[in-house]
Motif scaffolding. Structure first.
Motif, PDB file in Angstrom:
ATOM      1  N   ILE A 148      15.857   4.636  -3.160  1.00 45.77           N
ATOM      2  CA  ILE A 148      15.744   5.689  -2.151  1.00 45.77           C
ATOM      3  C   ILE A 148      15.587   7.047  -2.816  1.00 45.77           C
ATOM      4  O   ILE A 148      14.729   7.865  -2.435  1.00 45.77           O
ATOM      5  N   GLN A 149      16.394   7.318  -3.830  1.00 50.15           N
ATOM      6  CA  GLN A 149      16.329   8.608  -4.519  1.00 50.15           C
ATOM      7  C   GLN A 149      14.997   8.797  -5.236  1.00 50.15           C
ATOM      8  O   GLN A 149      14.496   9.922  -5.350  1.00 50.15           O
ATOM      9  N   GLN A 150      14.405   7.695  -5.701  1.00 48.88           N
ATOM     10  CA  GLN A 150      13.105   7.763  -6.376  1.00 48.88           C
ATOM     11  C   GLN A 150      11.949   7.790  -5.390  1.00 48.88           C
ATOM     12  O   GLN A 150      10.796   7.985  -5.789  1.00 48.88           O
ATOM     13  N   ASN A 151      12.260   7.574  -4.107  1.00 50.48           N
ATOM     14  CA  ASN A 151      11.229   7.430  -3.076  1.00 50.48           C
ATOM     15  C   ASN A 151      10.203   6.395  -3.524  1.00 50.48           C
ATOM     16  O   ASN A 151       8.974   6.640  -3.526  1.00 50.48           O
ATOM     17  N   ALA A 152      10.699   5.234  -3.906  1.00 53.81           N
ATOM     18  CA  ALA A 152       9.846   4.139  -4.366  1.00 53.81           C
ATOM     19  C   ALA A 152       8.779   3.839  -3.323  1.00 53.81           C
ATOM     20  O   ALA A 152       9.003   4.011  -2.115  1.00 53.81           O
ATOM     21  N   PRO A 153       7.598   3.383  -3.747  1.00 55.79           N
ATOM     22  CA  PRO A 153       6.502   3.144  -2.800  1.00 55.79           C
ATOM     23  C   PRO A 153       6.895   2.251  -1.623  1.00 55.79           C
ATOM     24  O   PRO A 153       6.506   2.526  -0.478  1.00 55.79           O
ATOM     25  N   ALA A 154       7.667   1.216  -1.877  1.00 50.87           N
ATOM     26  CA  ALA A 154       8.057   0.324  -0.788  1.00 50.87           C
ATOM     27  C   ALA A 154       8.948   1.039   0.221  1.00 50.87           C
ATOM     28  O   ALA A 154       8.819   0.843   1.439  1.00 50.87           O
ATOM     29  N   ILE A 155       9.849   1.885  -0.264  1.00 47.73           N
ATOM     30  CA  ILE A 155      10.711   2.656   0.630  1.00 47.73           C
ATOM     31  C   ILE A 155       9.872   3.674   1.412  1.00 47.73           C
ATOM     32  O   ILE A 155      10.063   3.875   2.616  1.00 47.73           O
ATOM     33  N   ALA A 156       8.932   4.312   0.736  1.00 50.93           N
ATOM     34  CA  ALA A 156       8.078   5.291   1.402  1.00 50.93           C
ATOM     35  C   ALA A 156       7.264   4.646   2.516  1.00 50.93           C
ATOM     36  O   ALA A 156       7.086   5.245   3.594  1.00 50.93           O
ATOM     37  N   ARG A 157       6.780   3.425   2.288  1.00 52.67           N
ATOM     38  CA  ARG A 157       6.005   2.739   3.326  1.00 52.67           C
ATOM     39  C   ARG A 157       6.865   2.445   4.538  1.00 52.67           C
ATOM     40  O   ARG A 157       6.424   2.592   5.686  1.00 52.67           O
ATOM     41  N   MET A 158       8.114   2.008   4.305  1.00 52.45           N
ATOM     42  CA  MET A 158       9.008   1.735   5.428  1.00 52.45           C
ATOM     43  C   MET A 158       9.282   3.002   6.224  1.00 52.45           C
ATOM     44  O   MET A 158       9.299   2.984   7.463  1.00 52.45           O
ATOM     45  N   ARG A 159       9.490   4.093   5.531  1.00 51.59           N
ATOM     46  CA  ARG A 159       9.803   5.356   6.203  1.00 51.59           C
ATOM     47  C   ARG A 159       8.626   5.826   7.059  1.00 51.59           C
ATOM     48  O   ARG A 159       8.816   6.324   8.176  1.00 51.59           O
TER      49      ARG A 159
END
Length: 323
Positions: free
Chosen positions: A224-235
């Motif tokens: 989450i802190q890195q704003n990983a691509p997979a997390i960014a897509r979910m957001r």
């Protein structure tokens, strides 16, 4: 010690009396170890809990979960299952949970955990003691490395609110000089570490426990802190999930909507787990449990004397998962 956790089983030799005979026979005991990650999000009016399996070897057992009382559940890591070769049924610490009634004043622990937690910790200490006492050969554990770890989560009495504790059980071995390499092994009183709530003014965020502690996977909070691509897509795909992640980043995870928090974890866990098994559930403040993703292994119902007197509406982890 790392070697102990890398192995999926620990061979213990127990000397058993053979009637009136002066000779002892040896019986083999295997301690099957559970490794992995527990991820817990204390949201608004509910606690989301998950565990991802990290097999230590082919015979590892998965992290298991059990209702401890009407306010707490536990996730078990380490030596959570013991098999005596002469007995067909393994001894599982997540089964036949002791009954916890009114707080017993004998369990007061000056400077330690609250009495209700101390009572829970001592109850599992008593379950471990006869198993560990049969270990008479060296086990390679670091001085601060536990044999068993229990992640205890739930709601404290007297409206204290949500809490998460790590309960650790360590052992010590002493040489019996008269018998050469024969060792006496003792289980020590549990060590309690409070993981939630944090200290005043500290952020309230996702809690993650890892067994062994040096797992290489990036924690969910790190992604989450890195704003990983997979997390960014979910957001970007769901505004409710985006709101949950924003609150986690702000250190205000306790304000998140529990349904949206469950959706976020349901989407994130497959990314973290890969091919590994995982489960995900929720616990409401009123003690209700719900599975979002139930464990893969059969959830066998163990009948006990307490079950016969159990009210029909008592909390249980045996509920059917949501469709």
């Amino acid at each position: 010690m790392r070697n102990f956790l890398v192995r999926a089983s620990l061979i213990l030799l127990a000397a058993l009396a053979a009637g009136a005979s002066t000779h002892a026979q040896e019986d083999e005991i295997v301690a099957n170890l559970a490794g992995g990650r527990a991820i817990i999000h204390v949201a608004n009016d509910a606690i989301l809990f998950a565990a991802i399996e990290h097999p230590l070897e082919s015979k590892s057992v998965p992290p298991r979960v059990a209702a401890i009382d009407s306010r707490h559940i536990a996730i078990f890591f380490g030596a959570s299952e013991w098999q005596v070769t002469s007995q067909p049924r393994p001894i599982r610490l997540d089964r036949d949970i002791p009954h916890f009634g009114a707080i017993d004043p004998r369990y007061a622990s000056p400077g330690g955990a609250e009495q209700d937690l101390e009572q829970i910790g001592v109850a599992f200490l008593e379950k471990l003691r006869p198993l560990v006492s049969q270990l008479h050969h060296p086990i390679e554990l670091k001085s601060d490395e536990p044999l068993l770890q229990i992640v205890l989560l739930g709601y404290a009495p007297r409206d204290y609110g949500p809490e998460i504790w790590l309960i650790e059980y360590q052992v010590e071995q002493n040489s019996a000089a008269a018998r050469g390499n024969y060792l006496q092994t003792h289980i020590l009183r549990p060590r309690f570490t409070q993981l939630y709530p944090p200290e005043k003014h500290q952020p309230k965020t996702i809690i993650e426990v890892r067994v062994p502690s040096d797992l290489q996977d990036v924690p969910l909070l790190g992604l989450i802190q890195q704003n990983a691509p997979a997390i960014a897509r979910m957001r970007s795909s769901d505004p409710h999930i985006n709101k949950v992640v924003e609150l986690i980043q702000k250190g205000e995870a306790q304000k998140a909507d529990p349904v949206a928090a469950g959706d976020f974890l349901r989407a994130a866990l497959p990314l973290l787990a890969g091919d590994a098994h995982f489960f995900l559930g929720s616990m409401a403040e009123n003690g209700r449990f719900d599975w979002i993703v139930p464990p893969d292994e059969p959830r066998e119902k163990i009948k006990t004397t307490e079950d016969k007197n159990r009210p029909p509406d008592a909390p249980t982890l045996q509920q059917k998962p949501k469709p």
